[in-house]
Structures are given as C-alpha cells and as structure tokens.
Scaffold this motif. Structure first.
Motif, mmCIF file in Angstrom:
data_model
loop_
_atom_site.group_PDB
_atom_site.id
_atom_site.type_symbol
_atom_site.label_atom_id
_atom_site.label_comp_id
_atom_site.label_asym_id
_atom_site.label_seq_id
_atom_site.Cartn_x
_atom_site.Cartn_y
_atom_site.Cartn_z
ATOM 1 N N ASN A 162 0.778 -1.175 0.015
ATOM 2 C CA ASN A 162 0.142 0.191 0.143
ATOM 3 C C ASN A 162 0.590 0.972 -0.215
ATOM 4 N N GLY A 225 -7.006 2.033 3.955
ATOM 5 C CA GLY A 225 -8.275 2.082 4.439
ATOM 6 C C GLY A 225 -8.722 3.027 5.461
ATOM 7 N N TYR A 232 -11.337 1.643 0.728
ATOM 8 C CA TYR A 232 -10.368 1.231 0.226
ATOM 9 C C TYR A 232 -10.521 1.103 -1.514
#
Length: 261
Positions: A162, A225, A232
């Motif tokens: 991420n 998220g 997300y």
C-alpha cells in the motif's frame, strides 16, 4: 524503452542523490517508529495513536510505517520531480532524445526506473521501521509474538504494498509538475505546497473534500482504508481516474511540447 530504463539508473544512483534520498527516508522512518511507541502510553502527539495493547496485535508492526505514509509520498513526489525536471534544467533531455527519438518510449522507460527506485525507498523505510519497532517494543512492554506470525507478516506485506502504491501515486503528481514547470525547484515547491498545506487546509475546512482530493485518497490507500471515510476500493478507483488524467496530460506535454520552449 528498456535502454531508457537502464539509462536512468546512473542518474538515480549518484552518490549524493542516493545518500540524500535514503538518508532522509531512514530518518523519517525512525521518527515514525519512535513517536508511535512514545505515544503508545496515551500521549496525544498527532491525531489518534495506537495504545500499547493495539501495538501488540499483528498490525501493530506497521503502525510506525503507516504513520509516515504522507512523508513517504512527499519523498516520492520530490524524487520524480527532481529527476524528470532535472533533465530539462541540465539540458540532458535533448541528448536523450537523439538516442531515443520516440518520446513516449523514453518517458515510459524513465518512469519505470523511477517506480522501481521508489519501491526500494519504501522497502528501506519499512526495514528501518520494523527494526526499530522490535527494538522499542520491550521498552514499552509490547508483546511481539503476533508480529512474526503469519497474520503479522501478511499485515507487513500489505502495508509495504500500500505504501508503494502511495509513493507511486505521489510520483505521478511529481511527474506532472516536472513536465509542466521543467524546473526541479518549481516542480517540487508547487507539488509539496499542494499536497501538504493546500490539501490539509481544504480538507480541514470542508471535511467531504477528504473523499475527493488525490493526496488524501492516497493516504487512505497507504493505510489500507483504516480510519478513513472513503472505502479502500472507492479510494483506489478515484485515484486511478486522477492518475489516468495526470498521465494523459504528462504524456501529451512531453510528446508535443518543444524541448526548448
């Protein structure tokens, strides 16, 4: 394209560039890990910080890394802006176009090299953050058993991925600024001014803006998220739309704009 990819690395691996980039990254990662554990006893340093019990969970290992995701994004923006705009200011782009006259292939090769470099930057930040987290855990009586479990390793992998996506997203903004302004100083100044004070002020005044501003959406993605109003998947879709527009504008300017204009 592959030759352009390889040709970009000597510039990225210059000693001062590597030392400056990775030195700043290591310092930022260390700061994030230290402040995360310092705040684990309930001190309010910045926003919401996890308590010691939360740090002992599988996701606790990556709290320090996630805390600095915005700064990793800024590093990504600055690296890309400095590299691409530097080609204009140093006058090296003209020579590169002689060797590779197909401009979009040249740009793609450069961006692939920069993307790989940013992935290395995020991996370095993760290594520093993880190492310090294990070192600081005994001081704060945080159990680390869950960190080395399969769940903990899974959380680490997701956090790294991420944050790489986050760095790439900020890198796209840096590329756009570099091609528009053609000056490292101007591209970095405008890019950083937008993603830090401007977006933060706007989202602070008007909360719904957090769900639409690209920098805020990239933070949503970097943190998986968690703690954000936008899901997300929705954040990812909006970032893809913004990214597609930014890539299109960057490609058109690089393809058709005169190098010396």
């Amino acid at each position: 394209m592959f030759r352009a990819f390889l040709a970009e690395w000597p510039q990225l691996l210059r000693r001062r560039f590597v030392v400056g980039t990775f030195g700043a990254t290591a310092a930022i990662a260390a700061l994030g890990a230290v402040l995360t554990f310092v705040a684990s006893d309930g001190r309010a340093i910045y926003g919401e910080t996890p308590r010691a019990a939360e740090l002992g969970r599988p996701a606790g290992l990556v709290q320090g890394l996630n805390a600095i995701s915005i700064l990793l994004g800024v590093v990504g923006l600055c690296v890309v802006a400095a590299a691409l705009a530097g080609d204009y200011s140093r006058g090296t782009l003209r020579n590169q176009l002689v060797a590779q006259p197909r401009r979009l292939r040249l740009l793609l090769g450069k961006c692939l090299a920069l993307g790989a470099f940013l992935a290395l930057v995020v991996l370095a930040a993760a290594a520093v953050s993880v190492a310090l987290s294990f070192a600081l855990a005994p001081i704060k009586n945080v159990p680390t058993g869950a960190w080395s479990s399969l769940a903990g390793l899974g959380e680490l992998g997701k956090a790294v991925l991420n944050n790489v996506l986050n760095a790439w997203g900020f890198g796209v903004l840096g590329a756009l600024a570099a091609i528009v302004f053609r000056s490292p100083a101007a591209a970095i100044s405008v890019g950083v001014a937008y993603v830090l004070p401007i977006e933060i002020i706007v989202s602070g005044i008007w909360r719904p803006a957090e769900s639409w501003l690209p920098g805020q959406l990239l933070q949503d993605i970097a943190n998986g998220g968690y703690g954000y109003a936008t899901a997300y998947a929705d954040a990812g879709l909006r970032v893809l739309c913004y990214g597609a527009v930014a890539v299109l504008i960057t490609a058109l300017l690089f393809r058709y704009r005169d190098v010396t204009s």
